[in-house]
Write an enzyme that holds these catalytic residues in place. Structure first.
Site, PDB file in Angstrom:
ATOM      1  N   ARG A  96     -11.078  68.455 -14.109  1.00  0.00           N
ATOM      2  CA  ARG A  96     -10.886  67.056 -13.633  1.00  0.00           C
ATOM      3  C   ARG A  96      -9.052  67.134 -12.778  1.00  0.00           C
ATOM      4  O   ARG A  96      -9.166  66.957 -11.690  1.00  0.00           O
ATOM      5  CB  ARG A  96     -10.657  66.122 -14.456  1.00  0.00           C
ATOM      6  CG  ARG A  96     -10.125  64.797 -13.872  1.00  0.00           C
ATOM      7  CD  ARG A  96     -10.207  63.597 -14.816  1.00  0.00           C
ATOM      8  NE  ARG A  96      -9.747  62.567 -14.282  1.00  0.00           N
ATOM      9  CZ  ARG A  96      -9.508  61.393 -15.035  1.00  0.00           C
ATOM     10  NH1 ARG A  96      -9.925  61.181 -16.098  1.00  0.00           N
ATOM     11  NH2 ARG A  96      -8.960  60.124 -14.479  1.00  0.00           N
ATOM     12  N   ASN A 150     -19.423  60.406 -15.276  1.00  0.00           N
ATOM     13  CA  ASN A 150     -19.032  60.644 -13.677  1.00  0.00           C
ATOM     14  C   ASN A 150     -19.361  61.735 -13.059  1.00  0.00           C
ATOM     15  O   ASN A 150     -19.712  62.720 -13.566  1.00  0.00           O
ATOM     16  CB  ASN A 150     -17.742  60.134 -13.581  1.00  0.00           C
ATOM     17  CG  ASN A 150     -17.414  58.489 -13.446  1.00  0.00           C
ATOM     18  OD1 ASN A 150     -17.954  57.980 -13.141  1.00  0.00           O
ATOM     19  ND2 ASN A 150     -16.392  58.255 -14.044  1.00  0.00           N
ATOM     20  N   HIS A 202     -18.413  52.612  -8.003  1.00  0.00           N
ATOM     21  CA  HIS A 202     -17.253  52.724  -7.538  1.00  0.00           C
ATOM     22  C   HIS A 202     -17.143  52.397  -5.867  1.00  0.00           C
ATOM     23  O   HIS A 202     -16.165  52.889  -5.303  1.00  0.00           O
ATOM     24  CB  HIS A 202     -16.665  54.290  -7.691  1.00  0.00           C
ATOM     25  CG  HIS A 202     -16.331  54.582  -9.236  1.00  0.00           C
ATOM     26  ND1 HIS A 202     -15.760  55.835  -9.652  1.00  0.00           N
ATOM     27  CD2 HIS A 202     -16.542  53.784 -10.347  1.00  0.00           C
ATOM     28  CE1 HIS A 202     -15.602  55.568 -10.985  1.00  0.00           C
ATOM     29  NE2 HIS A 202     -16.187  54.513 -11.458  1.00  0.00           N
ATOM     30  N   TYR A 256     -11.531  50.971  -6.466  1.00  0.00           N
ATOM     31  CA  TYR A 256     -11.690  52.197  -5.728  1.00  0.00           C
ATOM     32  C   TYR A 256     -11.994  52.088  -4.208  1.00  0.00           C
ATOM     33  O   TYR A 256     -11.550  53.326  -3.463  1.00  0.00           O
ATOM     34  CB  TYR A 256     -13.051  52.903  -6.022  1.00  0.00           C
ATOM     35  CG  TYR A 256     -13.039  53.551  -7.655  1.00  0.00           C
ATOM     36  CD1 TYR A 256     -12.532  54.907  -7.660  1.00  0.00           C
ATOM     37  CD2 TYR A 256     -13.209  52.811  -8.547  1.00  0.00           C
ATOM     38  CE1 TYR A 256     -12.350  55.447  -9.107  1.00  0.00           C
ATOM     39  CE2 TYR A 256     -13.116  53.147  -9.986  1.00  0.00           C
ATOM     40  CZ  TYR A 256     -12.659  54.681 -10.088  1.00  0.00           C
ATOM     41  OH  TYR A 256     -12.574  55.100 -11.103  1.00  0.00           O
TER      42      TYR A 256
END
Ligand code: G6P
Length: 442
Positions: A96, A150, A202, A256
């Site tokens: 990430r 995700n 999102h 988002y």
């Protein structure tokens, strides 16, 4: 399910697991869980053991007959499951951090689920979820797959398109987070607030908001214009909105949306964070370290409050409410990711959308919203195209398709920059992207 429910949680060593366990304990009277299997991979074994021991203490403290099993053997766990929840991170937080840092070098947003980072998280995750689906087909064909991994929208899209598992629901805590923050603004209990959610994961909008059944959308927009009430999540800088923009939009954006409607300011904020306190993954690593230190305490038998420092806080409410409503055929309304089936007019019927649904024992039935406001319709369609092309790239391992996905993402400025980022990220994540590097045997 007469002998009680069997739940399997893949990515069971996650720091979020105590949330889930707390949610199951709270609902035990309605949701009699007999077995909870926490599954992880060898790299997650230490975390699995720590969090699993805490889960066992929580269940014991609650005095409930839930058996908690810890295992690295996914297939053994999946046998005859009723619900499979997925919350794993391929490549862990290090991957990430790369998703966040590499795009920044090119002055492009670096984020877990948006832009190039979202694409790469999808490329790493989709083959694994499709493998899990194959195991489910064989070992628990009647189970529900409840995915929080995700990018949840892209993952749901991929399962709908590329697997035979039809009983899949994608979940996110953004809708519940928005609802709770609106309740706070009005100083009322969250169950008095209803929001008409529609869009994508999102990328969801609150098209209307009600307090005790009466629309308060205008008042919400008025309040959101105040930067202190701009509605965000722990992982997204709460930059305020231009009041006139919100009024003209006439809908509640999700946190988002800042990446799309405040791209410049969000990029500046990310660059600043990367140079000082670190990217979100780097901050979360520290939070996780602290959490696991707490989890190790043999006296601890509840979910520690520090877990609320994570962006995904309150996931359990979404997950446990969903499982409860499917199991008990509650027919209540919950916002989830599911097959559109015509609920949003300008999105294909067979694509995943995030929309209010009636939750029945046959799964979510989306509530039709007609269409999205014209001002945001194109962006939502564009993100849906991005998700579809990304999913195709993840399945085929085709370089050109991956470049197409990267280039059509609205956060990426050109095909040239897309190619530069793609090449650097493919190399950085090579280990987790075998589909792009395998040579075909002649
Ligand atoms: C939000 C999103 C989740 C995401 C989380 C990240 O809540 O809805 O999809 O997983 O933030 O939080 P973190 O603490 O890992 O940055």
């Amino acid at each position: 399910m007469t002998k009680g429910i069997k739940i399997v949680t893949i990515g069971g060593g996650s720091s979020y697991t105590p949330e889930l366990v707390e949610g199951f304990i709270k609902r035990y009277n309605e949701l009699p869980i007999r077995e909870l299997w926490l599954v992880d991979i060898p790299a997650g074994e230490e975390k699995l053991n720590i969090v699993g021991a805490l889960a066992k203490r929580m269940v014991e403290k609650a005095g409930l007959p839930i058996e908690v099993h810890l295992t690295l053997d996914r297939r053994a766990a999946l046998k005859d499951a009723d619900f499979v929840t997925t919350q794993f991170r391929v490549g862990l937080l290090d991957a990430r951090a790369k998703d966040e840092r590499i795009p920044l070098k090119y002055n492009v947003i670096g984020q877990e689920t948006n832009g190039p980072g979202g694409l790469f998280k999808g490329l790493r995750t989709i083959p694994v979820i499709l493998d899990i689906c194959k195991d489910m087909e064989e070992l628990c064909p009647n189970a529900w797959l409840v995915n929080f991994t995700n990018p949840a929208g892209m993952v749901t899209e991929a399962v709908l398109r590329y697997s035979n598992i039809k009983k899949v629901v994608g979940l996110c805590n953004v809708p519940v987070g928005i609802k709770m923050q609106i309740a706070e603004m009005f100083n009322v209990e969250a169950d008095r607030i209803e929001v008409d959610f529609a869009g994508l994961n999102h990328m969801v909008f609150g098209l209307n908001v009600y307090l005790d059944g009466v629309s308060i959308l205008d008042e919400v927009i008025e309040k959101m214009a105040n930067p202190d009430n701009s509605v965000s999540m722990k992982n997204i800088a709460a930059l305020g909105w231009e009041p006139e923009f919100l009024k003209a939009l006439n809908a509640v954006p999700c946190p988002y949306h800042r990446y799309y409607f405040k791209t410049k300011e969000m990029l500046e904020e990310e660059l600043e964070a990367a140079a000082t306190k670190g990217t979100r993954a780097e901050v979360v690593k520290q939070v996780e370290k602290e959490l696991f230190e707490l989890y190790k305490d043999p006296e601890l038998a509840i979910k520690p409050a520090q877990l609320e420092k994570r962006g995904g806080a309150y996931y359990s409410d979404a997950a446990c409410n969903l499982i409860n409503s499917i199991y008990n055929d509650k027919r209540d309304i919950q916002p989830v990711n599911t097959r559109n089936n015509g609920a949003i007019a300008s999105i294909p019927d067979d694509s995943a959308v995030e929309v209010n649904c009636i939750i029945t024992k046959e799964g979510p039935k989306p509530v039709s919203v007609g269409d999205l406001p014209v001002a945001v319709r194109g962006l939502v369609q564009q993100i849906k195209s991005f998700e579809r092309v990304s999913a195709e790239a993840a399945v085929t391992g085709d370089y050109n398709t991956a470049l197409l996905a990267m280039t059509i993402n609205p956060l990426v400025p050109s095909d040239k920059v897309a190619k530069e980022i793609l090449d650097e990220m493919l190399e950085a994540h090579k280990e987790y992207l075998p589909q792009f590097f395998q040579t075909v045997e002649a």
